[in-house]
Design an enzyme around this catalytic site. Structure first.
Site, short mmCIF file in Angstrom:
data_model
loop_
_atom_site.label_atom_id
_atom_site.label_comp_id
_atom_site.label_asym_id
_atom_site.label_seq_id
_atom_site.Cartn_x
_atom_site.Cartn_y
_atom_site.Cartn_z
N GLY A 15 37.17 -53.08 -20.10
CA GLY A 15 36.52 -51.77 -20.13
C GLY A 15 37.12 -50.89 -19.04
N ALA A 57 31.48 -45.32 -25.45
CA ALA A 57 30.78 -44.30 -24.65
C ALA A 57 31.09 -42.92 -25.22
CB ALA A 57 31.22 -44.39 -23.20
N GLN A 58 30.06 -42.13 -25.41
CA GLN A 58 30.26 -40.84 -26.06
C GLN A 58 30.25 -39.68 -25.07
OE1 GLN A 58 27.17 -40.58 -29.04
NE2 GLN A 58 28.18 -42.03 -30.39
N GLU A 72 23.60 -33.07 -19.39
CA GLU A 72 22.79 -34.14 -19.97
C GLU A 72 21.50 -34.25 -19.16
OE1 GLU A 72 25.19 -37.70 -20.29
OE2 GLU A 72 26.49 -36.78 -21.78
N HIS A 80 18.14 -46.09 -24.16
CA HIS A 80 18.60 -44.75 -24.54
C HIS A 80 17.62 -44.21 -25.58
CE1 HIS A 80 21.15 -41.47 -25.86
NE2 HIS A 80 22.00 -41.74 -24.89
N ARG A 92 15.95 -39.99 -19.08
CA ARG A 92 15.92 -40.75 -20.34
C ARG A 92 14.83 -41.81 -20.40
NH1 ARG A 92 21.92 -43.42 -20.49
NH2 ARG A 92 22.46 -41.26 -20.73
N HIS A 123 20.38 -49.80 -23.68
CA HIS A 123 21.68 -49.13 -23.55
C HIS A 123 22.49 -49.57 -22.34
CE1 HIS A 123 24.58 -45.97 -24.03
NE2 HIS A 123 24.26 -45.37 -22.90
N GLU A 172 29.60 -52.20 -15.08
CA GLU A 172 28.21 -52.46 -15.40
C GLU A 172 27.74 -53.84 -14.93
OE1 GLU A 172 27.25 -51.42 -19.44
OE2 GLU A 172 25.19 -52.21 -19.28
N ARG A 228 19.52 -45.07 -14.21
CA ARG A 228 20.84 -44.41 -14.04
C ARG A 228 20.82 -42.97 -14.56
NH1 ARG A 228 25.23 -43.92 -17.67
NH2 ARG A 228 23.95 -45.10 -19.13
N SER A 264 27.99 -43.75 -15.40
CA SER A 264 28.49 -45.13 -15.49
C SER A 264 30.01 -45.22 -15.58
CB SER A 264 27.84 -45.87 -16.66
OG SER A 264 27.88 -45.07 -17.80
C1 SIN Z 1 25.33 -40.66 -23.93
O1 SIN Z 1 26.34 -40.17 -24.36
O2 SIN Z 1 24.20 -40.27 -24.17
C2 SIN Z 1 25.43 -41.85 -23.06
C3 SIN Z 1 25.88 -41.42 -21.77
C4 SIN Z 1 25.44 -42.42 -20.79
O3 SIN Z 1 25.03 -43.51 -21.15
O4 SIN Z 1 25.44 -42.09 -19.62
#
Ligand code: SIN
Length: 478
Positions: A11, A43-44, A110, A221, A268, A327, A352, A363, A368
């Site tokens: 990773g 990861a998005q 975010e 998540h 979250r 998540h 991680e 977090r 991350s």
């Molecule tokens: C997400 O894209 O929502 C995940 C990002 C993250 O886990 O920090």
């Protein structure tokens, strides 16, 4: 086989460590499955960075707040202060973050960030782009399908690992060992993690007396499509909400405001719990993209667009049913500010799998990948500046039955137990029942890999039982 470095995991943390190790070093990177089967690849959202020196205090404050007072402030400061140079390094090496028409970097927002400071690539494919980039730039040897079955430790030194490669158990010796094997996703019935992420190294750490820290803090998540048959459930990135997606019920009500004034952009853990409770009360919950223009959606979230078109959802027109899912693991192998595992001369834990203290009890979104980058570089720097002389030592190969016939059944029971009793909302009774189930499975005729999962699960439950009040991601109902 003797190496200067053995890196366990491909990773972001493992590959960025490798990128920072000089080419003349003899390095072996091992991956349990195909290289991309890791959480980085999926990861998005993006990579958080302090936007400039002035933003560092605010990034630190947001991270500490999300961590519910349990972060290590010095580790957080290291994370934030190093973010600017790390991003510069990636860009100078040729990594392409998304930019606007004028060439300015695009920052998204975010949950629980006080401002947009998250960089992304390929729209919603930041992890995949980063992974490809790190692989393309890798100059060291990589072995796929090489599974660690043990660490070779004695008296504060890690001499290497026993692995199964092409069906044969063998020892790999190295002067420095970097564990970058990821979290614990496979312990939970519903999770967003790559299928390889099954806490093997945390389980080995338990056997070796290596300290695991903050194990109660498992992050869920809020927006995941769990109706898919695959083990890895599909994530709907936080940045969707950052850019205007809303969470609604069957009557289009944005019910999250009943739980927290920040609605969709509350931290979250709060959003996950609210959705979970609302679902328990009998409601259906969806992510709605009413605010998006189709062309923008397709360009900004191409992976999600494609995935959901394939699943038969006409996004962004149609809303998608969502649920929280496991998540990210905040806890892990306790490591210091240079990622060194406490009590060891030459063993590092990065990404991680490690607990550096940057996440505390919860977090902050998109910290991350940044943690993996910052702390893997520091591990390499430490190993190069404090080179240790290690007298080679041979170890016998322990050959355990790795998998037994009934393991699948017990793995499933474990995943269900963790989801139901060590999940988003916990009770003392549930945690005690989970402890009993783990104990019962341990007594069965099981293989080594399942045993390692049970070691990790036991640590999570013990840690959760030891924390008597709700904090961050550890939420007690009683
Ligand atoms: C997400 O894209 O929502 C995940 C990002 C993250 O886990 O920090």
């Amino acid at each position: 086989m003797r190496y200067d470095y053995l890196i366990i995991g491909t990773g972001v943390a493992g590959l960025y460590a490798a990128l920072n190790i000089p080419e003349d070093k003899n390095v072996l990177i091992i991956s349990k499955d195909p290289l991309w089967e890791c959480n980085t690849f999926y990861a998005q959202g993006g990579i958080t960075t302090a936007k400039d020196e002035d933003d560092i205090p605010s990034h630190i404050e947001d991270t500490l707040k999300a961590g519910a007072g349990l972060c290590d402030p010095k580790a957080v400061e290291i994370l934030s202060r190093n973010s600017i140079n790390i991003i510069k390094d990636l860009i100078e090496r040729g990594f392409e973050f998304d930019r606007d028409k004028k060439g300015n970097l695009l920052f998204t927002k975010e949950a629980a960030h006080s401002k947009p400071r998250i960089l992304h690539a390929g729209g919603d494919a930041t992890g995949r782009e980063l992974h490809l980039f790190l692989m393309r730039n890798n100059r060291h040897k990589v072995l796929e399908g090489c599974i660690v079955t043990d660490l070779l430790c004695d008296d504060g030194i890690c001499y290497g690992a026993t692995v199964r490669y092409r069906g044969i158990l063998q020892n790999i010796y190295a002067k420095n060992v970097l564990i970058a094997s990821g979290g614990i996703g496979s312990l939970y019935e519903y999770n967003t993690n790559a299928k390889t992420i099954s806490s093997d190294l945390q389980g080995i750490a338990v056997e070796k007396g290596i300290k695991l820290k903050d194990m109660a803090f498992t992050q869920f998540h809020p927006t995941v499509f769990i109706k898919d048959k695959r083990a890895r459930k599909l994530l709907l990135t936080e940045s969707l909400r950052g850019e205007g997606a809303t969470v609604v019920d069957e009557n289009k009500k944005r019910f999250l405001f009943d739980y927290d004034d920040r609605g969709e952009l509350a931290p979250r853990d709060i959003v996950s719990r609210a959705i979970f409770r609302y679902q328990q009360a009998g409601h259906s919950v969806y992510l709605s993209f009413d605010n998006f223009d189709k062309a923008f959606f397709k360009k900004r979230f191409p992976t999600i667009y494609k995935n959901f078109q394939e699943l038969g959802f006409d996004v962004p027109k149609q809303k998608v049913p969502i649920s929280p899912a496991f998540h990210f693991m905040m806890g892990g192998i306790e490591s210091d500010y240079y990622s060194k595992v406490k009590g060891f001369l030459n063993l590092y834990a990065v990404g991680e799998v490690a607990c550096t203290g940057v996440h505390g009890a919860n977090r902050l979104a998109s910290n991350s990948l940044l943690e993996g980058l910052v702390f893997s570089k520091r591990a390499v720097e430490d190993s190069l500046t404090n080179e240790v002389k290690i007298k080679p030592k041979e170890f016998k190969i322990n050959s355990y039955p790795l998998i037994k016939k009934d393991d699948k059944k017990y793995r499933h029971l474990l995943r269900k137990t963790m989801w139901e009793k060590v999940g988003i909302i916990r009770t003392k009774k549930g945690l005690l029942e989970a402890a009993q189930t783990i104990e019962d499975i341990s007594k069965k005729d099981i293989g080594r890999f399942l045993k390692l999962r049970l070691n990790s699960a036991k640590k999570i439950v013990e840690s959760a039982l030891s924390i008597k009040k709700s904090i961050g991601a550890h939420y007690l109902e009683d």
